[in-house]
Enzyme design. Structure first.
Site, PDB file in Angstrom:
ATOM      1  N   GLY A 147      -3.056 -18.113 -16.482  1.00 23.74           N
ATOM      2  CA  GLY A 147      -2.061 -19.111 -16.879  1.00 23.74           C
ATOM      3  C   GLY A 147      -2.285 -19.497 -18.332  1.00 23.74           C
ATOM      4  CG  ASP A 148       0.267 -18.803 -21.444  1.00 26.47           C
ATOM      5  OD1 ASP A 148      -0.717 -18.175 -21.899  1.00 26.47           O
ATOM      6  OD2 ASP A 148       1.393 -18.317 -21.301  1.00 26.47           O
ATOM      7  CE  LYS A 159      -7.446  -9.278 -16.152  1.00 24.33           C
ATOM      8  NZ  LYS A 159      -6.264 -10.029 -16.650  1.00 24.33           N
ATOM      9  CD  GLU A 186       8.020 -12.322 -14.601  1.00 25.16           C
ATOM     10  OE1 GLU A 186       6.894 -11.805 -14.693  1.00 25.16           O
ATOM     11  OE2 GLU A 186       8.535 -13.016 -15.507  1.00 25.16           O
ATOM     12  CD  GLN A 211      15.084 -12.941 -27.324  1.00 23.15           C
ATOM     13  OE1 GLN A 211      15.701 -11.912 -27.577  1.00 23.15           O
ATOM     14  NE2 GLN A 211      14.991 -13.432 -26.104  1.00 23.15           N
TER      15      GLN A 211
END
Ligand code: FAD
Length: 319
Positions: free
Chosen positions: A126-127, A200, A19, A247
Site C-alpha cells: 500500500g502507498d 516475496k 482491474e 498524464q
C-alpha cells in the site's frame, strides 16, 4: 479457481483480465457493473478489485478551524468481489494491503475471503497516506508486502496468528504480488528492488503483476532480469492507456515511469485536441498489447479506472 491454474489451463494462450476500483463512498454497485458489463464478452477469468486505505482530510469546523480527520473514501473491496463473482461467475481477486491493518485484522480479512470462496489475493504494502510523506504501518501490522505474503502462506498451512488455535483450517490462497519493471520509486536501485521481489516469491507468492509501463522493452528486460535471478513465476504485464495530455507529467511524477519518446512525439503533435490525445493513447496501448501477446505473456491485465469505453476500444482489437 486459482489465477495460476488459469494460466496452466490456457496452455500458452494469452488471457485477458481487468482491474476495477471501488466507487467513492456513496456510489453504487451499478457503477462497477456499468464498467464491467461491456468487457465481459472478452471472457476474463478473473477481475481484480483494488483496496484503498483511509486518508487524512482537513474538515473546516464552524469555529473556522480545520480538524484533521481520517476517512475511507473507497470502501467496499470485499463486497464488490462477492458481487462480481455472483453476477459474472468469474473469480474476483481482492487486493489486500499492509497499511491500516494489524496482523489480526489481516487474519480476520483472510478468514472472510476464505469463507466467501475467494481463491486469490494480491498482497501489497500500500502507498503512504497523503500528508504522511512516507509509508507508516499500523501498530502491530506489516511493514512490507513480504510479511503479508508470509502471513497468507502461514494460513495456507493452517497456522494462525492467534496461536491458541490448534489444527486450524488451512486456506488455499493463490498469492499475487506487485513487480516494477522500472523499479519501485523508494528502491535505491533496480537490483535492490529485484532482491526484495525475490523475497516475496520465496515467501510463497505465486505470480507477479507489474506496474504499468509505456515501453514494452522495460517489461522484456524486467522478465529477463527476473529469470536470471531465479524468479520463475508468471509475470503478468499491467497496462493502462494514456487518456489525457496531463498524464504525460502526472504519471512520471506519481509512478516514476518513463514514456517512450515515440509516444511523446505523437502526443505533442495533437496536444490541444482531447479526442486525438485519447486516440493516440488507445493506439499505443493496442500496439503494446499486440507485441506482448506475440511475446507470449500469460495474460494482459488492464487497469480500467472505470473507463469501459477506452478499455473496450483496445481489447476488441486484440481478442
Ligand atoms: P513492497 O514489496 O513491500 O516494496 C515496497 C518498497 O520496499 C520497495 O521499494 C521494495 O524494494 C522495498 N522493500 C521490500 N521489502 C523490503 C525489506 N524487507 N527491507 C527494505 N526494503 C524493502 N496500492 C494500494 O493501496 N491499493 C491497491 O489496491 C494497489 N494495487 C496495486 C496493484 C499493482 C499491480 C501494483 C503494481 C501496485 C498496486 N498498489 C496498490 C500500489 C502499491 O501498494 C505501492 O506501489 C506501494 O508503494 C508498494 O507496494 P508493494 O507491495 O510493491 O511493496
Amino acid at each position: 479457481m486459482k489465477v495460476t491454474e488459469y494460466f496452466e489451463q490456457a496452455n500458452g494462450k494469452t488471457l485477458v483480465s481487468f482491474e476495477v476500483l471501488p466507487p467513492l463512498k456513496g456510489g453504487s454497485m451499478k457503477r462497477i457493473f456499468d464498467s464491467l458489463d461491456p468487457l465481459m464478452e472478452f471472457q476474463p477469468p478473473f477481475i481484480d478489485v483494488t483496496y484503498h486505505r483511509e486518508e487524512y482530510i482537513y474538515k473546516r469546523r464552524p469555529s473556522g478551524y480545520y480538524e484533521k480527520t481520517s476517512i475511507r473514501k473507497r470502501p467496499g473491496t470485499v463486497g464488490i468481489c462477492a458481487a462480481i463473482m455472483h453476477r459474472y461467475q468469474v473469480d474476483a481477486v481482492p487486493h489486500l494491503i499492509c497499511g491500516g491493518f494489524t496482523k489480526e485484522d489481516t487474519e480476520n480479512a483472510l478468514i472472510d475471503l476464505n469463507f466467501l470462496g475467494i481463491k486469490n489475493v494480491l498482497a501489497l504494502r500500500g502507498d503512504a497516506r497523503k500528508f504522511d510523506g512516507k509509508f507508516v504501518p499500523e501498530e502491530g501490522g506489516h511493514h512490507y508486502a513480504v510479511d503479508l505474503v508470509k502471513q497468507i502462506a502461514q494460513m495456507n498451512s493452517g497456522e494462525y496468528y492467534d496461536d491458541y488455535i490448534k489444527d486450524g483450517a488451512a486456506s488455499d490462497f493463490c498469492i499475487g504480488v506487485a513487480g516494477y519493471p522500472e523499479k519501485h520509486f523508494e528502491s535505491p536501485n533496480p537490483d535492490s528492488d529485484l532482491h526484495f521481489l525475490k523475497k516475496k516469491i520465496e515467501a510463497g507468492a505465486d505470480y507477479i503483476v507489474t506496474q504499468m509501463f509505456f515501453d514494452n522493452q522495460k517489461y522484456f528486460d524486467f522478465v529477463k532480469r527476473c529469470r536470471a535471478a531465479g524468479i520463475n513465476v508468471p509475470i503478468v504485464p499491467g497496462l493502462k492507456p494514456l487518456t489525457n495530455f496531463k498524464q504525460l507529467s502526472s504519471i512520471p511524477r506519481l509512478f516514476y515511469i518513463d514514456f517512450h519518446s515515440d509516444l511523446i512525439k505523437e502526443l505533442l503533435k495533437v496536444k490541444d485536441d482531447k479526442d486525438a490525445v485519447r486516440q493516440v493513447g488507445i493506439e499505443w496501448c493496442i500496439q503494446q498489447s499486440k507485441e506482448l501477446k506475440e511475446f507470449g505473456v500469460p495474460c494482459l491485465h488492464y487497469y480500467t479506472m472505470g473507463d469501459a469505453k477506452t478499455t473496450r476500444a483496445i481489447v476488441k482489437e486484440i481478442y
